[in-house]
Design a protein around this motif. Structure first.
Motif, PDB file in Angstrom:
ATOM      1  N   SER A 490       0.811  -1.221   0.000  1.00 36.05           N
ATOM      2  CA  SER A 490       0.000   0.000   0.000  1.00 36.05           C
ATOM      3  C   SER A 490       0.846   1.272   0.000  1.00 36.05           C
ATOM      4  O   SER A 490       0.362   2.333  -0.369  1.00 36.05           O
ATOM      5  CB  SER A 490      -0.935   0.002   1.219  1.00 36.05           C
ATOM      6  OG  SER A 490      -1.873  -1.052   1.121  1.00 36.05           O
ATOM      7  N   PHE A 491       2.098   1.159   0.399  1.00 35.37           N
ATOM      8  CA  PHE A 491       2.987   2.321   0.358  1.00 35.37           C
ATOM      9  C   PHE A 491       3.366   2.702  -1.074  1.00 35.37           C
ATOM     10  O   PHE A 491       3.760   3.833  -1.328  1.00 35.37           O
ATOM     11  CB  PHE A 491       4.265   2.028   1.152  1.00 35.37           C
ATOM     12  CG  PHE A 491       4.159   2.332   2.614  1.00 35.37           C
ATOM     13  CD1 PHE A 491       4.692   3.492   3.146  1.00 35.37           C
ATOM     14  CD2 PHE A 491       3.508   1.460   3.473  1.00 35.37           C
ATOM     15  CE1 PHE A 491       4.596   3.781   4.498  1.00 35.37           C
ATOM     16  CE2 PHE A 491       3.398   1.722   4.824  1.00 35.37           C
ATOM     17  CZ  PHE A 491       3.941   2.899   5.345  1.00 35.37           C
ATOM     18  N   VAL A 525       2.718   9.897   0.589  1.00 28.85           N
ATOM     19  CA  VAL A 525       2.182   8.608   1.032  1.00 28.85           C
ATOM     20  C   VAL A 525       3.073   7.995   2.111  1.00 28.85           C
ATOM     21  O   VAL A 525       2.579   7.475   3.121  1.00 28.85           O
ATOM     22  CB  VAL A 525       2.043   7.646  -0.169  1.00 28.85           C
ATOM     23  CG1 VAL A 525       1.828   6.210   0.320  1.00 28.85           C
ATOM     24  CG2 VAL A 525       0.881   8.062  -1.056  1.00 28.85           C
ATOM     25  N   GLY A 529       1.927   7.142   5.826  1.00 23.42           N
ATOM     26  CA  GLY A 529       1.990   5.753   6.261  1.00 23.42           C
ATOM     27  C   GLY A 529       2.868   5.544   7.478  1.00 23.42           C
ATOM     28  O   GLY A 529       2.465   4.871   8.431  1.00 23.42           O
ATOM     29  N   LEU A 539      -4.094   4.427   1.845  1.00 20.39           N
ATOM     30  CA  LEU A 539      -2.887   4.937   1.184  1.00 20.39           C
ATOM     31  C   LEU A 539      -2.935   4.689  -0.327  1.00 20.39           C
ATOM     32  O   LEU A 539      -2.397   5.479  -1.111  1.00 20.39           O
ATOM     33  CB  LEU A 539      -1.633   4.274   1.767  1.00 20.39           C
ATOM     34  CG  LEU A 539      -1.329   4.550   3.244  1.00 20.39           C
ATOM     35  CD1 LEU A 539      -0.099   3.768   3.683  1.00 20.39           C
ATOM     36  CD2 LEU A 539      -1.127   6.037   3.497  1.00 20.39           C
TER      37      LEU A 539
END
Length: 568
Positions: A490-491, A525, A529, A539
């Motif tokens: 998701s990063f 992001v 995060g 994200l």
């Protein structure tokens, strides 16, 4: 394990590897090695796509996740069917029409070399780290069975997977995954039946689910909106949609699987079937974890599921303290079992007032066992600062090895091995194809022969295999492996997806604008995060939207600057 289990385990693994190597013999061209000559039928592609996503992490960690926190993780996949539809409409035809080896080749045609290199670099970082985690997962199995350090088993598993990926390429991966998923479905179904069979005679499937529900383990759907809660229906549908769209649409480990389809129609059918099957499959795997939780309400669970770490403590100077903790744990379990049996009787009598009282009592007893386990992990850390105090990934494995019949234990462990080998092989194959096609062939050696590129692909697979094995050696500190892989993705996935969205739909935006937009979006992001501002699924949404917005703004500014220069 018994000799029968070892025989089943070894025969299953060797047969699968041998079959994949045999089916891929003689493959020498780039098209054959990286795309399997684009000859795969839809069912092979579908199972290959599923096997790439369903690694050993799925079958080790998902039941453990349901055991400890319930079934809410299933909401993570709610955006998948919609993502599959979008992929079939927008992504698949473009990739097939352009005859690309990797998704990132298209970005150079649409933008420039810098944008292609940036997205390929982001993918290599993300997939390299994630693959290390998938290699670590089956090493847990061997470590538990043989009671040895995971370092040794990680090196062995990593070397095994690298061998057959290097030898066979995409065809070896796809053909082995076809058999893997078939065996996996049968084995997990058998495991679910056995869990119910091992419950007390008066506790059937329905009551087992009811007891787990009263203890907060059947919370499959949560309608409450919370930015910091990763598992509710809103984060699952919206955030999950963006994550799945990026994963299947821009991650070469998946793009490479459906690019091997014989036609656009075959690739589309494979993805649509994956969208239909994945949620029920994940639900059933989590359900097995819930059933195992109920089983351990009647049968004493190990004080700590990672027997290797517990054995280290038993041999230490803190053994007397460990013995006291074990005694407290035994007493706490006896108390909890009495309360669970009272809940059992209240459910039989359908007495709602007693059910409510017992629900409170069993939860209180459950919290007591958790506090005792906390004392244990503190003692483990006191004995060894590097001790792995998270045994979440060992729960299902411990149940399998202790309670299932001979033969089935070997089969289920083979399943987890096969799942890991399939997903790891796909990842290594995608890392190699991206490294060779997007970097080596494009920037280093543009005029090599096909045979030289295949050789480079094999060497690239070996190099990435070594990198991923090194990463796997550090994976024991990251908690639940299933969550860790998705958090890591998701990063990066949102940023990469944003670049492709701009490429497909914002024709006015040029290469420099999207390049700078992607860098800015990725920085933001990462800040969000690392500071835990929102749950990780969001994200993906934020990264994608930021790239689109920044690209439009930067392109607008660059356009105005160009106009001013012309006027002057």
């Amino acid at each position: 394990m018994s000799y029968i289990d070892w025989a089943v385990l070894l025969v299953t693994i060797l047969a699968i590897i041998g079959y994949g190597v045999y089916k891929s013999r003689g493959e020498q061209s780039m098209d054959a090695y990286l795309l399997g000559n684009q000859s795969m039928p839809w069912y092979t592609v579908c199972l290959s796509v599923m096997a790439t996503q369903a690694s050993a992490i799925t079958f080790l960690s998902a039941p453990g996740l349901a055991y400890t926190s319930g079934m809410s993780f299933v909401q993570f996949y709610f955006g998948l069917p919609l993502a599959m539809i979008v992929l079939c409409v927008a992504f698949v035809p473009i990739f097939h029409r352009l005859k690309v080896y990797t998704a990132y080749e298209y970005l150079e045609q649409r933008f420039d070399l810098n944008t292609r290199a940036l997205t390929a670099f982001l993918f290599l970082i993300q997939r390299g780290l994630s693959t290390g985690i998938t290699i670590y997962a089956p090493s847990i199995i061997l470590s538990t069975i043989l009671n040895i350090d995971t370092t040794i088993t990680t090196l062995f598993i990593g070397g095994l997977v690298v061998f057959y990926t290097v030898y066979g390429g995409t065809k070896a991966v796809s053909y082995t995954q076809l058999l893997q998923m078939s065996i996996i479905f049968c084995g997990m179904f058998a495991a679910g039946i056995m869990v119910v069979h091992l419950l007390p005679g008066n506790v059937g499937f329905e009551k087992a689910i009811s007891i787990a529900g009263k203890m907060g383990r059947t919370n499959a759907i949560d309608f409450n909106f919370d930015w910091k809660n990763p598992y509710n229906i809103w984060s699952g549908i919206i955030g999950g949609f963006f994550l799945q769209l990026s994963y299947f649409g821009t991650d070469q480990s998946q793009v490479g699987r459906y690019l091997s389809g014989a036609s656009v129609g075959q690739s589309r059918l494979a993805l649509l079937m994956n969208g239909l099957v994945k949620i029920p499959m994940q639900f059933l795997i989590l359900l097995i974890g819930v059933l195992v939780f109920t089983f351990y309400q009647y049968n004493k669970a190990p004080l700590f599921f990672n027997s290797y770490e517990l054995n280290k403590l038993e041999k230490s100077e803190y053994k007397a303290e460990l013995d006291k903790i074990q005694l407290d744990y035994n007493n706490a379990f006896a108390t909890k079992k009495v309360e669970v049996e009272k809940l059992d009787k209240a459910l039989d009598a359908n007495d709602q007032s007693k059910i409510d009282l017992q629900r409170i009592a069993v939860k209180k007893a459950d919290e007591e066992t958790k506090s005792i386990r906390k004392e244990l992990t503190d003692l483990m850390t006191k004995n060894d600062e590097k001790a792995n105090t998270n045994d979440n990934n060992y729960i299902f494995l411990s149940f399998v090895t202790q309670y299932l019949p001979k033969g089935l234990i070997g089969l289920l462990i083979a399943i987890i091995f096969l799942a890991s080998m399939g997903s790891t092989a796909s990842a290594l194959n995608s890392l190699a194809s991206t490294s060779v096609v997007d970097i080596y062939k494009r920037l280093i050696n543009k005029d090599a022969t096909d045979r030289e590129y295949v050789k480079a692909s094999r060497w690239s697979t070996i190099i990435w295999g070594v990198v991923c094995i090194v990463m796997a050696l550090f994976a024991s500190k990251i908690g639940n492996l299933l969550e860790a892989v998705n958090i890591l993705g998701s990063f990066i996935y949102g940023t990469i997806l944003g670049v492709f969205v701009v490429a497909f739909y914002l024709k006015s935006v040029k290469g420099k604008a999207v390049f700078y937009a992607a860098i800015l979006a990725e920085i933001i992001v990462c800040i969000l995060g690392f500071n835990d501002v929102v749950a990780f699924l969001w994200l993906n949404v934020i990264g994608c939207l930021l790239v689109v917005i920044f690209a439009l703004v930067v392109q607008g500014l660059m356009g105005e600057k160009a106009t001013d220069l012309q006027n002057n």
